[in-house]
Structures are given as C-alpha cells and as structure tokens.
Design a protein around this motif. Structure first.
Motif, PDB file in Angstrom:
ATOM      1  N   ASP A 195       0.825  -1.199   0.000  1.00 50.68           N
ATOM      2  CA  ASP A 195       0.000   0.000   0.000  1.00 50.68           C
ATOM      3  C   ASP A 195       0.867   1.261   0.000  1.00 50.68           C
ATOM      4  N   TYR A 196       1.895   1.310   0.843  1.00 49.48           N
ATOM      5  CA  TYR A 196       2.781   2.468   0.859  1.00 49.48           C
ATOM      6  C   TYR A 196       3.421   2.670  -0.511  1.00 49.48           C
ATOM      7  N   ASN A 197       3.936   1.606  -1.094  1.00 42.26           N
ATOM      8  CA  ASN A 197       4.566   1.708  -2.414  1.00 42.26           C
ATOM      9  C   ASN A 197       3.573   2.179  -3.468  1.00 42.26           C
ATOM     10  N   ALA A 198       2.367   1.650  -3.442  1.00 45.46           N
ATOM     11  CA  ALA A 198       1.349   2.030  -4.430  1.00 45.46           C
ATOM     12  C   ALA A 198       0.970   3.501  -4.274  1.00 45.46           C
ATOM     13  N   ILE A 199       0.842   3.969  -3.041  1.00 44.67           N
ATOM     14  CA  ILE A 199       0.514   5.378  -2.803  1.00 44.67           C
ATOM     15  C   ILE A 199       1.651   6.279  -3.269  1.00 44.67           C
ATOM     16  N   GLN A 200       2.877   5.927  -2.944  1.00 44.16           N
ATOM     17  CA  GLN A 200       4.024   6.718  -3.409  1.00 44.16           C
ATOM     18  C   GLN A 200       4.066   6.765  -4.929  1.00 44.16           C
ATOM     19  N   ASN A 201       3.813   5.634  -5.584  1.00 45.13           N
ATOM     20  CA  ASN A 201       3.819   5.605  -7.047  1.00 45.13           C
ATOM     21  C   ASN A 201       2.703   6.464  -7.628  1.00 45.13           C
ATOM     22  N   THR A 202       1.531   6.444  -7.005  1.00 49.11           N
ATOM     23  CA  THR A 202       0.423   7.279  -7.476  1.00 49.11           C
ATOM     24  C   THR A 202       0.806   8.751  -7.400  1.00 49.11           C
ATOM     25  N   ILE A 203       1.346   9.170  -6.277  1.00 47.31           N
ATOM     26  CA  ILE A 203       1.716  10.575  -6.094  1.00 47.31           C
ATOM     27  C   ILE A 203       2.864  10.956  -7.022  1.00 47.31           C
ATOM     28  N   SER A 204       3.828  10.077  -7.206  1.00 46.55           N
ATOM     29  CA  SER A 204       4.943  10.353  -8.113  1.00 46.55           C
ATOM     30  C   SER A 204       4.492  10.414  -9.569  1.00 46.55           C
ATOM     31  N   THR A 205       3.511   9.609  -9.919  1.00 45.47           N
ATOM     32  CA  THR A 205       2.993   9.625 -11.290  1.00 45.47           C
ATOM     33  C   THR A 205       2.460  11.003 -11.656  1.00 45.47           C
ATOM     34  N   TYR A 206       1.917  11.720 -10.687  1.00 44.39           N
ATOM     35  CA  TYR A 206       1.442  13.091 -10.933  1.00 44.39           C
ATOM     36  C   TYR A 206       2.575  13.957 -11.482  1.00 44.39           C
ATOM     37  N   SER A 207       3.717  13.950 -10.805  1.00 42.91           N
ATOM     38  CA  SER A 207       4.844  14.770 -11.254  1.00 42.91           C
ATOM     39  C   SER A 207       5.290  14.386 -12.656  1.00 42.91           C
ATOM     40  N   LEU A 208       5.392  13.100 -12.916  1.00 38.63           N
ATOM     41  CA  LEU A 208       5.820  12.644 -14.239  1.00 38.63           C
ATOM     42  C   LEU A 208       4.810  13.028 -15.320  1.00 38.63           C
ATOM     43  N   ALA A 209       3.525  12.926 -15.017  1.00 37.84           N
ATOM     44  CA  ALA A 209       2.484  13.287 -15.988  1.00 37.84           C
ATOM     45  C   ALA A 209       2.536  14.782 -16.293  1.00 37.84           C
ATOM     46  N   ILE A 210       2.618  15.600 -15.258  1.00 41.70           N
ATOM     47  CA  ILE A 210       2.647  17.051 -15.442  1.00 41.70           C
ATOM     48  C   ILE A 210       3.898  17.474 -16.195  1.00 41.70           C
ATOM     49  N   ASP A 211       5.048  16.981 -15.774  1.00 46.79           N
ATOM     50  CA  ASP A 211       6.311  17.408 -16.376  1.00 46.79           C
ATOM     51  C   ASP A 211       6.466  16.936 -17.819  1.00 46.79           C
ATOM     52  N   SER A 212       5.841  15.821 -18.181  1.00 49.67           N
ATOM     53  CA  SER A 212       5.897  15.340 -19.573  1.00 49.67           C
ATOM     54  C   SER A 212       4.710  15.843 -20.387  1.00 49.67           C
ATOM     55  N   LYS A 213       3.835  16.614 -19.744  1.00 50.16           N
ATOM     56  CA  LYS A 213       2.621  17.151 -20.377  1.00 50.16           C
ATOM     57  C   LYS A 213       1.723  16.035 -20.921  1.00 50.16           C
ATOM     58  N   ASP A 214       1.715  14.920 -20.210  1.00 44.35           N
ATOM     59  CA  ASP A 214       0.836  13.785 -20.536  1.00 44.35           C
ATOM     60  C   ASP A 214      -0.358  13.853 -19.585  1.00 44.35           C
ATOM     61  N   PHE A 215      -1.253  14.795 -19.836  1.00 45.13           N
ATOM     62  CA  PHE A 215      -2.347  15.069 -18.907  1.00 45.13           C
ATOM     63  C   PHE A 215      -3.369  13.930 -18.859  1.00 45.13           C
ATOM     64  N   GLY A 216      -3.429  13.103 -19.882  1.00 48.72           N
ATOM     65  CA  GLY A 216      -4.283  11.919 -19.848  1.00 48.72           C
ATOM     66  C   GLY A 216      -3.859  10.951 -18.762  1.00 48.72           C
ATOM     67  N   ARG A 217      -2.580  10.965 -18.448  1.00 50.59           N
ATOM     68  CA  ARG A 217      -2.037  10.067 -17.414  1.00 50.59           C
ATOM     69  C   ARG A 217      -2.530  10.427 -16.013  1.00 50.59           C
ATOM     70  N   LEU A 218      -3.115  11.608 -15.864  1.00 51.80           N
ATOM     71  CA  LEU A 218      -3.659  11.991 -14.557  1.00 51.80           C
ATOM     72  C   LEU A 218      -4.796  11.071 -14.131  1.00 51.80           C
ATOM     73  N   SER A 219      -5.358  10.291 -15.069  1.00 55.47           N
ATOM     74  CA  SER A 219      -6.378   9.300 -14.705  1.00 55.47           C
ATOM     75  C   SER A 219      -5.776   8.180 -13.859  1.00 55.47           C
ATOM     76  N   GLN A 220      -4.449   8.069 -13.851  1.00 56.54           N
ATOM     77  CA  GLN A 220      -3.765   7.101 -12.992  1.00 56.54           C
ATOM     78  C   GLN A 220      -3.448   7.693 -11.616  1.00 56.54           C
ATOM     79  N   VAL A 221      -3.813   8.956 -11.423  1.00 52.55           N
ATOM     80  CA  VAL A 221      -3.518   9.654 -10.173  1.00 52.55           C
ATOM     81  C   VAL A 221      -4.795   9.997  -9.421  1.00 52.55           C
ATOM     82  N   PHE A 222      -5.780  10.567 -10.125  1.00 50.96           N
ATOM     83  CA  PHE A 222      -6.978  11.105  -9.498  1.00 50.96           C
ATOM     84  C   PHE A 222      -8.212  10.250  -9.765  1.00 50.96           C
ATOM     85  N   THR A 223      -9.165  10.294  -8.834  1.00 53.53           N
ATOM     86  CA  THR A 223     -10.483   9.712  -9.086  1.00 53.53           C
ATOM     87  C   THR A 223     -11.207  10.614 -10.077  1.00 53.53           C
TER      88      THR A 223
END
Length: 172
Positions: A25-53
C-alpha cells in the motif's frame, strides 16, 4: 517461501509490515503521487487518470483555486502549464493508511522554466500536497491501486523568480 514480515525504510522512518499488505500500500501510494509529477512534467495530462479519481476535488490555491472533476483538472492544468516546461520534485512525505483510505502530505519544489522571450528565466514554487486517497482495488496476487480523491496545495512561502514565464512565449 512467502516472506511474512519485512522492514521498510520510508524517508528515514522504519515501518514493520506484513508482506503483501501495508508495504504494498505504501509503495502504491508513493507511485500514485509520483505519477502526478511525471504526468505534469511530460505534459501527458491523460495520465492523470492514474492519479486522481474521476470526482477529484483539487484546490491548487491562487491562481487556479478549486477544480472539481478529472476532466476539468486535466483541462485547467494543460492550459495553465502550456507556456512553461516544469519539474515537480517531491521530497519529505508522510503517509497514514486507514483501511481503504489514506492521508498523505508530500513536500514539493516546482520549477517553471520560461520559453521564447522568457527563455532562461524561472519561477520556483515551494509547497506541500495534502492528499486524501482511496484504494480502488486489491485483487488477489496484484498490487493495490490507489487514487487521490482530494488534493490541497499549500504554498510554503512566496514564489521566487519571474511570474511572467507563464505568459505565452513571444508576448510581453
């Protein structure tokens, strides 16, 4: 042989956990939060569906304020970050899990790099994401999936640098 307990070092904290449960669970939560940074910085805004409900409520403070719904968050962030290149660096983090929900606080430094007339100029923002997360699934033999259902960005000090980097390139 299945390991029944492990020691996990997380940002200097030692946590005792059962394999296949809290550590995942800790690893999955960290990966979810980190995915936000990667999505924003790569301008892959569709990937935010892997971060947010889909019903995310995100308060980005001034100047974006509160935004409701995944599609709206994607649209607002895409438009507001269009003129800049970014790097969202995450650091200190605390995660508190309560069954199928969790709370986390994550420090960030966001660098916004200008282009065009603002090439070589940058605006830095320091803050923390205060997130409420929900477990979406935990299928047998699969890692759990977590999504952020509420985010509050709290700035920790003034912006440093040139806010004009957010103007469209080539305009004054």
């Amino acid at each position: 042989m299945r390991l029944t307990s492990i020691l996990l070092c997380l940002n200097g904290l030692v946590l005792a956990a059962s394999a296949g449960s809290i550590a995942e669970d800790y690893n999955a939560i960290q990966n979810t939060i980190s995915t936000y940074s990667l999505a924003i910085d790569s301008k892959d805004f569709g990937r935010l569906s892997q971060v947010f409900t889909t019903d995310i409520v995100a308060n980005y403070s001034e100047p974006l304020n509160a935004i409701t719904g995944l599609a709206q968050v994607q649209q607002v962030l895409q438009k507001s970050l269009a003129p800049v290149t970014t790097q969202h660096a995450l650091s200190t983090q605390v995660i508190d899990i309560h069954g199928d929900s969790a709370n986390s606080t994550t420090y960030l430094t966001a660098s916004h790099f200008g282009s065009g007339l603002y090439e070589g100029q940058v605006l830095y923002a320091y803050g923390k994401y205060i997130d409420q997360l929900v477990r979406m699934s935990r299928a047998y033999a699969q890692a759990p999936t977590w999504r952020v259902r509420a985010r509050n960005l709290v700035y920790m000090g003034p912006f440093i640098g040139n806010a004009s980097v957010f103007l469209s390139p080539g305009t004054v």
